[in-house]
Design a protein around this motif. Structure first.
Motif, PDB file in Angstrom:
ATOM      1  N   UNK A 334       5.442   8.212   7.508  1.00  0.00           N
ATOM      2  CA  UNK A 334       5.381   7.989   6.064  1.00  0.00           C
ATOM      3  C   UNK A 334       4.740   6.623   5.824  1.00  0.00           C
ATOM      4  N   UNK A 335       3.500   6.627   5.344  1.00  0.00           N
ATOM      5  CA  UNK A 335       2.764   5.378   5.122  1.00  0.00           C
ATOM      6  C   UNK A 335       3.433   4.536   4.044  1.00  0.00           C
ATOM      7  N   UNK A 336       3.953   5.163   3.024  1.00  0.00           N
ATOM      8  CA  UNK A 336       4.619   4.419   1.951  1.00  0.00           C
ATOM      9  C   UNK A 336       5.852   3.682   2.475  1.00  0.00           C
ATOM     10  N   UNK A 337       6.645   4.374   3.292  1.00  0.00           N
ATOM     11  CA  UNK A 337       7.842   3.730   3.848  1.00  0.00           C
ATOM     12  C   UNK A 337       7.468   2.558   4.759  1.00  0.00           C
ATOM     13  N   UNK A 338       6.382   2.705   5.533  1.00  0.00           N
ATOM     14  CA  UNK A 338       5.945   1.613   6.405  1.00  0.00           C
ATOM     15  C   UNK A 338       5.549   0.386   5.585  1.00  0.00           C
ATOM     16  N   UNK A 360       5.554   9.323  -1.497  1.00  0.00           N
ATOM     17  CA  UNK A 360       5.497   9.364  -0.033  1.00  0.00           C
ATOM     18  C   UNK A 360       4.181   9.994   0.419  1.00  0.00           C
ATOM     19  N   UNK A 361       3.589   9.390   1.449  1.00  0.00           N
ATOM     20  CA  UNK A 361       2.316   9.873   1.991  1.00  0.00           C
ATOM     21  C   UNK A 361       2.436   9.902   3.507  1.00  0.00           C
ATOM     22  N   UNK A 371       0.997  -1.087  11.874  1.00  0.00           N
ATOM     23  CA  UNK A 371       1.816  -2.141  11.253  1.00  0.00           C
ATOM     24  C   UNK A 371       1.153  -3.498  11.446  1.00  0.00           C
ATOM     25  N   UNK A 372       0.635  -3.746  12.645  1.00  0.00           N
ATOM     26  CA  UNK A 372      -0.023  -5.032  12.919  1.00  0.00           C
ATOM     27  C   UNK A 372      -1.238  -5.211  12.014  1.00  0.00           C
TER      28      UNK A 372
END
Length: 472
Positions: A334-338, A360-361, A371-372
């Protein structure tokens, strides 16, 4: 013309196959029609000639007073018979043309010599109705009925003024002439339903076989294209299966060899970069020990700051090399959660980072590497723009993350150069904000490996906008 042609190899091959089938079918139609015309014409001429022979022999043997009723009874829409006192003008020539000569030779062999010697034959187009002058020469026929009943158009040319016919003239004993005018059978092409059904069945079989063959040929190309796309994102992707035809196996083997060489090249470069960066740490450590013995405090602090900056650059280089060498599996995330987690961590560190509410995506990614990259972009926005605002926009194919800051922006000529390793804009070369020059380079490498794109632009309202697009 090209804009109407299919863009894919599959479509072009199918169109060519269909065009070839249609052209071959039309040629087959033409050949069949020509052969049918010749056969029908020959059969019709033979039947008409045999009929002329039979009627001529019969009329020759009948008494004079019986001939007129027979002529009237034997005449029809496709056969005209007349007995005239004089030779017709067209009968002055025995036969003109190959068809007429062939028919005259056949009739001559069937008739007695006294009739065959005067025989004249003509094959050609004649009028539908009997001319007035000719009707006056047929006192023994029902001229009124004959003149108002045109000969049947066997050739299907009702809109034309002539039909193809066979005419024969024979002089009977006594000097009178027996005239035959026979309509030849139609030579047009007659389309039979069995032939049409067979042609359609053949076309369906050919089309089905062509589609199957073309799909079988183009499928390896699609597989190769997908493998090339994976290789662009991950040099350590699994190799292609070397199966299929000989050509397909050769192409897959060449692709696997190329991928192996690229992987070894990247690994060698990464190992060399890590070794150089590691080896530089030893002399820097010794240099730092010697600098601490410098008596002047100001000079010692400046030298230590320079060494610290070099150590920071080496640490960033080692991190870059480790990230390039690491093989992290892709998984759905989930890109949004990240992004929410990253923004919360940065906000807890008293950085001005915020995020607009977003749905959510789910994307396929390497979580640690992604993340980095996102942390580097947000850190860059806060460091040089004072604050960062994150927005996510999606459609059916892509997800776009936009990071806006409130800084002065970047000169247009510098927008592409900032992604180069160790490149820093002149105004950012201070110890406080200069950095190592690898943050954006690492972000670009990671995002590209995910099949995405990153674009920097100056916002009209001020600040820099970074748009990162990922495939869904």
């Amino acid at each position: 013309m090209r804009r109407f042609a299919p863009a894919t190899l599959f479509g072009q091959t199918v169109v060519v196959s269909l065009a070839s089938l249609v052209i071959s079918a039309l040629l087959g139609f033409a050949i069949l029609a020509f052969n049918q015309a010749a056969v029908v014409r020959a059969m019709g001429a033979y039947a008409a000639s045999q009929r002329i022979v039979n009627l001529t022999l019969l009329i020759d043997k009948l008494p004079q007073n019986w001939r007129s009723p027979l002529v009237k009874a034997a005449s029809s829409e496709t056969l005209r018979i007349a007995i005239v006192p004089h030779r017709p003008d067209w009968a002055k020539h025995r036969a003109i043309g190959a068809d007429a000569r062939t028919i005259r030779a056949f009739l001559s062999r069937q008739l007695p010599a006294n009739l065959a010697n005067s025989l004249s034959v003509q094959v050609g187009s004649v009028s539908h109705r009997v001319p007035t002058a000719q009707r006056s020469m047929m006192p023994m026929m029902n001229q009124h009925a004959l003149s108002n009943r045109p000969m049947r158009d066997c050739c299907g040319m009702g809109g034309m003024s002539a039909w193809r016919a066979l005419r024969a003239a024979v002089m009977l004993p006594g000097g009178r002439w027996l005239i035959f005018t026979v309509a030849l059978p139609s030579t047009g092409f007659g389309l039979a339903w069995p032939f049409l059904i067979a042609l359609i069945a053949m076309g369906l079989i050919v089309i089905t076989a062509s589609i199957w063959a073309v799909r079988r040929v183009t499928a390896p190309l699609r597989t190769l294209a997908a493998a090339a796309e994976r290789l662009g994102r991950d040099v350590a992707a699994s190799p292609l299966a070397e199966t299929g035809t000989t050509e397909t196996r050769l192409a897959a083997h060449a692709f696997n060899v190329m991928q192996s060489r690229l992987r070894h090249l990247v690994e060698s470069r990464t190992r060399m970069l890590a070794a150089l960066s590691h080896d530089l740490r030893t002399p820097l450590t010794l240099l730092q020990l010697r600098v601490e013995d410098v008596p002047q405090a100001d000079e010692r602090d400046r030298m230590l700051a320079i060494i610290a900056g070099m150590n920071q650059m080496i640490e960033a280089t080692l991190a870059f090399a480790r990230d390039a060498a690491a093989v992290e599996p892709f998984r759905r995330l989930d890109l949004t959660a990240l992004l929410v987690a990253i923004v919360d961590d940065l906000a807890d560190a008293d950085l001005k980072v915020s995020m607009e509410p977003s749905p959510s995506v789910a994307v396929s990614c390497q979580p640690a590497a992604l993340r980095r990259a996102l942390v580097n972009l947000l850190d860059n926005a806060v460091k040089y723009g004072g604050s960062a605002t994150v927005t996510i926009r999606t459609n059916q194919q892509t997800a776009t993350v936009t990071i806006d800051d409130a800084g002065p922006g970047i000169p247009e000529l510098e927008l592409a150069k900032v992604f180069e390793p160790f490149y820093r804009i002149e105004q950012s070369r201070s110890r406080e904000t200069g950095g190592s020059g690898l943050g954006l380079a690492i972000a670009l490498a990671v995002i590209t490996a995910h099949g995405g794109t990153i674009k920097l632009s100056n916002s009209p309202s001020g600040g820099l906008s970074a748009k990162v697009t990922f495939p869904r």
